[in-house]
Design an enzyme around this catalytic site. Structure first.
Site, short mmCIF file in Angstrom:
data_model
loop_
_atom_site.label_atom_id
_atom_site.label_comp_id
_atom_site.label_asym_id
_atom_site.label_seq_id
_atom_site.Cartn_x
_atom_site.Cartn_y
_atom_site.Cartn_z
N THR A 188 -22.18 -68.25 43.51
CA THR A 188 -21.25 -67.20 43.98
C THR A 188 -21.61 -65.83 43.42
OG1 THR A 188 -19.66 -67.59 42.16
CG2 THR A 188 -19.37 -68.87 44.20
N ALA A 233 -17.99 -60.88 42.35
CA ALA A 233 -18.51 -62.05 43.07
C ALA A 233 -17.47 -62.50 44.10
CB ALA A 233 -18.80 -63.19 42.09
N LEU A 234 -17.93 -62.76 45.30
CA LEU A 234 -17.04 -63.29 46.36
C LEU A 234 -17.08 -64.81 46.24
CD1 LEU A 234 -18.26 -60.74 49.00
CD2 LEU A 234 -15.87 -60.99 48.28
N HIS A 235 -16.39 -65.30 45.20
CA HIS A 235 -16.48 -66.71 44.84
C HIS A 235 -15.99 -67.64 45.96
CE1 HIS A 235 -17.18 -65.68 40.60
NE2 HIS A 235 -16.09 -64.94 40.58
N ASP A 236 -14.69 -67.57 46.26
CA ASP A 236 -14.06 -68.58 47.11
C ASP A 236 -14.56 -68.59 48.56
OD1 ASP A 236 -10.80 -68.38 45.45
OD2 ASP A 236 -12.70 -69.29 44.87
#
Ligand code: RIB
Ligand code: CA
Length: 309
Positions: A188, A233-236
């Site tokens: 991510t 961070a664009l985790h999901d």
């Protein structure tokens, strides 16, 4: 074939983006909430408010307010006290469909033949569903999670927040035989928002993109304060894109387990990356690379697509 998704989440800035993506790119059947980034009341309120912003009637079921071990963790220093720091959505007028996310997850798994579970918060609800209905492992089409890391943690040097918040639940879920897709921090942190991303969303002057722009303006201020850079961070969203756009990813089958008792490493996801015959048999699919440029193009085009939901 329609991609049916149930999202279990702790909204949360990046959870909101994951929900928006799933709503546009798949059949988002329902949302279950768990305590994580903030407390259960706020994660649930945020999910209800987001569904109203989207103008859909996706049911929201609230779940666990603490870990299996009774711990309560949060990431309010990142997401704000409400979990949607930087925004002020109106108080939702809809109620939760139930306060029993676990029963709902089980009912959905029984009712829908090819249901994907996407878990982007602590795994407490998913673990409880597996414990109550072990057959869920063979009923669901699969599980895609944001969690863990093949490298450094974020909540601690060793542990990623979603796993760290409920390590016992994570071990139950990751070793249940679901062969989950795992989007950890190693993945991510390749997919980042920045001020250009925010400006593009804001310039559209549409309700939903403007809301995401507000969220990430706040997130960039928090990340600037915490790590000194205006990127997040664009985790999901990765856990959704791994299902809708697998061609943007590289995966590697690995063995994973979760450290429960390490004084310094509790909540660590230990992936067996040895190249020897002694390596443990794979039990998960680790996302190792993402084409961040193309993924951003998909994300922006989806968020800016203001056709009906
Ligand atoms: O470590 C990142 C994860 O923790 C994301 O799911 C974020 O929303 C927080 O829950
Ligand atoms: Ca989350």
């Amino acid at each position: 074939m329609t991609l049916n998704i149930l999202i279990d989440c702790d909204p949360g800035h990046d959870d909101a983006v994951a929900i928006l993506l799933a709503n546009k790119l798949a059949n988002l059947t329902s949302i279950t909430t768990v305590a994580g980034n903030t407390d259960l009341a706020n994660t649930t309120r945020n999910a209800l408010a987001l569904v109203e912003l989207l103008g859909t009637n996706i049911p929201v079921h609230s779940g666990a307010y603490q870990s299996l071990g009774g711990e309560v963790r949060d990431a309010q220093h990142v997401h704000g006290k409400t979990g949607f720091g930087g925004t002020d959505l109106p108080q939702p007028t809809t109620e939760v469909a139930s306060e029993d996310a676990v029963s709902h997850i089980i009912e959905q798994a029984r009712a829908i033949d090819d249901l994907w579970l996407v878990a982007v918060g602590p795994l407490t609800n998913i673990a409880l569903a597996i414990e109550e209905y072990p057959a869920i492992v063979s009923r669901v089409a699969g599980l895609s999670i944001m969690g863990g890391s093949t490298g450094s943690g974020n909540a601690t040097p060793a542990a990623e927040f979603n796993i760290w918040a409920d390590p016992e639940a994570a071990r139950t879920v990751l070793t249940a035989g679901l062969n989950p897709i795992i989007c950890g921090l190693n993945l991510t942190q390749q997919f980042l928002s920045d001020d250009d991303f925010v400006e593009t969303l804001a310039a559209a002057d549409q309700r939903v993109p403007s809301f995401i722009a507000e969220l990430y303006t706040y997130m960039h201020e928090r990340m600037d304060a915490i790590v000194g850079e205006r990127r997040a961070a664009l985790h999901d969203p990765c856990a959704v894109l791994a299902l809708t756009h697998p061609q943007l990813f590289e995966f590697e089958d690995m063995y994973v387990d979760v450290e429960l008792s390490g004084e310094l490493t509790r909540g660590m996801t230990l992936f067996d990356q040895r190249r020897t015959h002694a390596r443990n048999p794979a039990n998960c699919r680790v996302a190792t690379k993402i084409d961040a440029k193309k993924a951003r193009e998909v994300l922006l085009s989806t968020l800016l697509d203001n056709s009906s939901t």
